[in-house]
Design a protein around this motif. Sequence first.
Motif, PDB file in Angstrom:
ATOM      1  N   UNK A  11       0.851  -1.189   0.000  1.00 58.11           N
ATOM      2  CA  UNK A  11       0.000   0.000   0.000  1.00 58.11           C
ATOM      3  C   UNK A  11       0.889   1.241   0.000  1.00 58.11           C
ATOM      4  N   UNK A  12       0.512   2.212  -0.818  1.00 55.19           N
ATOM      5  CA  UNK A  12       1.277   3.457  -0.902  1.00 55.19           C
ATOM      6  C   UNK A  12       1.153   4.247   0.407  1.00 55.19           C
ATOM      7  N   UNK A  13       2.289   4.677   0.957  1.00 55.50           N
ATOM      8  CA  UNK A  13       2.334   5.358   2.252  1.00 55.50           C
ATOM      9  C   UNK A  13       1.463   6.617   2.284  1.00 55.50           C
ATOM     10  N   UNK A  14       1.297   7.262   1.167  1.00 55.15           N
ATOM     11  CA  UNK A  14       0.512   8.504   1.160  1.00 55.15           C
ATOM     12  C   UNK A  14      -0.958   8.264   1.503  1.00 55.15           C
ATOM     13  N   UNK A  15      -1.403   7.011   1.486  1.00 52.34           N
ATOM     14  CA  UNK A  15      -2.794   6.686   1.792  1.00 52.34           C
ATOM     15  C   UNK A  15      -3.022   6.271   3.247  1.00 52.34           C
ATOM     16  N   UNK A  16      -1.955   6.127   4.052  1.00 49.66           N
ATOM     17  CA  UNK A  16      -2.098   5.621   5.419  1.00 49.66           C
ATOM     18  C   UNK A  16      -2.972   6.534   6.274  1.00 49.66           C
ATOM     19  N   UNK A  17      -3.749   5.895   7.179  1.00 51.11           N
ATOM     20  CA  UNK A  17      -4.473   6.580   8.242  1.00 51.11           C
ATOM     21  C   UNK A  17      -4.109   5.908   9.555  1.00 51.11           C
ATOM     22  N   UNK A  18      -4.546   6.495  10.653  1.00 51.09           N
ATOM     23  CA  UNK A  18      -4.280   5.920  11.968  1.00 51.09           C
ATOM     24  C   UNK A  18      -4.865   4.508  12.057  1.00 51.09           C
ATOM     25  N   UNK A  19      -4.198   3.600  12.767  1.00 47.58           N
ATOM     26  CA  UNK A  19      -4.710   2.234  12.931  1.00 47.58           C
ATOM     27  C   UNK A  19      -6.092   2.202  13.586  1.00 47.58           C
ATOM     28  N   UNK A  20      -6.811   1.132  13.326  1.00 50.11           N
ATOM     29  CA  UNK A  20      -8.120   0.840  13.917  1.00 50.11           C
ATOM     30  C   UNK A  20      -9.228   1.774  13.463  1.00 50.11           C
ATOM     31  N   UNK A  21      -9.028   2.511  12.388  1.00 57.59           N
ATOM     32  CA  UNK A  21     -10.076   3.371  11.858  1.00 57.59           C
ATOM     33  C   UNK A  21     -10.980   2.564  10.925  1.00 57.59           C
ATOM     34  N   UNK A  22     -10.402   1.744  10.084  1.00 58.51           N
ATOM     35  CA  UNK A  22     -11.139   0.979   9.090  1.00 58.51           C
ATOM     36  C   UNK A  22     -11.230  -0.486   9.511  1.00 58.51           C
ATOM     37  N   UNK A  23     -12.397  -1.103   9.362  1.00 63.94           N
ATOM     38  CA  UNK A  23     -12.507  -2.514   9.751  1.00 63.94           C
ATOM     39  C   UNK A  23     -11.830  -3.438   8.758  1.00 63.94           C
ATOM     40  N   UNK A  24     -11.464  -4.599   9.251  1.00 61.79           N
ATOM     41  CA  UNK A  24     -10.975  -5.699   8.424  1.00 61.79           C
ATOM     42  C   UNK A  24     -12.207  -6.507   8.036  1.00 61.79           C
ATOM     43  N   UNK A  25     -12.414  -6.729   6.745  1.00 62.80           N
ATOM     44  CA  UNK A  25     -13.560  -7.516   6.309  1.00 62.80           C
ATOM     45  C   UNK A  25     -13.302  -9.002   6.566  1.00 62.80           C
ATOM     46  N   UNK A  26     -14.216  -9.634   7.300  1.00 59.45           N
ATOM     47  CA  UNK A  26     -14.068 -11.058   7.564  1.00 59.45           C
ATOM     48  C   UNK A  26     -14.141 -11.858   6.270  1.00 59.45           C
ATOM     49  N   UNK A  27     -14.938 -11.410   5.306  1.00 56.06           N
ATOM     50  CA  UNK A  27     -15.021 -12.127   4.025  1.00 56.06           C
ATOM     51  C   UNK A  27     -13.674 -12.136   3.308  1.00 56.06           C
ATOM     52  N   UNK A  28     -12.901 -11.060   3.452  1.00 61.98           N
ATOM     53  CA  UNK A  28     -11.559 -11.003   2.865  1.00 61.98           C
ATOM     54  C   UNK A  28     -10.603 -11.902   3.652  1.00 61.98           C
ATOM     55  N   UNK A  29     -10.631 -11.768   4.976  1.00 61.19           N
ATOM     56  CA  UNK A  29      -9.764 -12.583   5.829  1.00 61.19           C
ATOM     57  C   UNK A  29      -9.999 -14.065   5.570  1.00 61.19           C
ATOM     58  N   UNK A  30     -11.272 -14.464   5.434  1.00 59.17           N
ATOM     59  CA  UNK A  30     -11.588 -15.864   5.150  1.00 59.17           C
ATOM     60  C   UNK A  30     -10.902 -16.349   3.870  1.00 59.17           C
ATOM     61  N   UNK A  31     -10.934 -15.526   2.820  1.00 57.37           N
ATOM     62  CA  UNK A  31     -10.312 -15.899   1.537  1.00 57.37           C
ATOM     63  C   UNK A  31      -8.809 -16.104   1.721  1.00 57.37           C
ATOM     64  N   UNK A  32      -8.187 -15.198   2.453  1.00 58.15           N
ATOM     65  CA  UNK A  32      -6.738 -15.293   2.665  1.00 58.15           C
ATOM     66  C   UNK A  32      -6.384 -16.557   3.447  1.00 58.15           C
TER      67      UNK A  32
END
Length: 181
Positions: free
Chosen positions: A99-120
């Motif tokens: 991920x490009x550093x210019x897009x970073x935000x503070x941790x814990x702002x955006x949720x992790x999608x369980x549907x994505x985690x499941x695929x991984x």
Amino acid sequence: MTHPRFFGYGSLVNLTTHEYPDPQTATLKGWRRVWRHTSIQEPAFLSVEPCDETVLLGVTAQVPHGDWVALDERESGYQRKDVTHLIDGAQMPTAVYEVEARHYQAPSVNPILLSYLDVVVQGYMDMFGDEGAQHFFDTTHNWGPVLNDRADPRYPRARKLTAAQTATVNEYLAKLGQPQD
């Protein structure tokens, strides 16, 4: 003809999410997996960052004729980095997406999608067995809130997990304080 390769460490490990040829298990030295919260999308991105003491399991596959257009589109928000010298036994140029550093935000702002985690995790279990799931959770950092979207997946390449795979994901999330039952 030689074809460059990519190193997949997230959804690209799940071979049912793409058709890139000649997938092979591989290791990437000196990088670790991290959840990135960004300004460009609500769900967290899974990314990598340099980390000397970590070795990641993953998958490499060919990018036919060096045509990166489709993969770059799939991995929008990321930038490609050459990691050929960090892939054990690499014989072709190999890139990883970060991920490009210019897009970073503070941790814990955006949720992790369980549907994505499941695929991984499904991909890691299919490629490396139960040890693959253990490796994924042990080498992934910056965990934040997990949004349980299994009933109505928001991730476009969501897959159905077996009961055993679902139990494994839920078990590891519970250990992280993120129960999904």
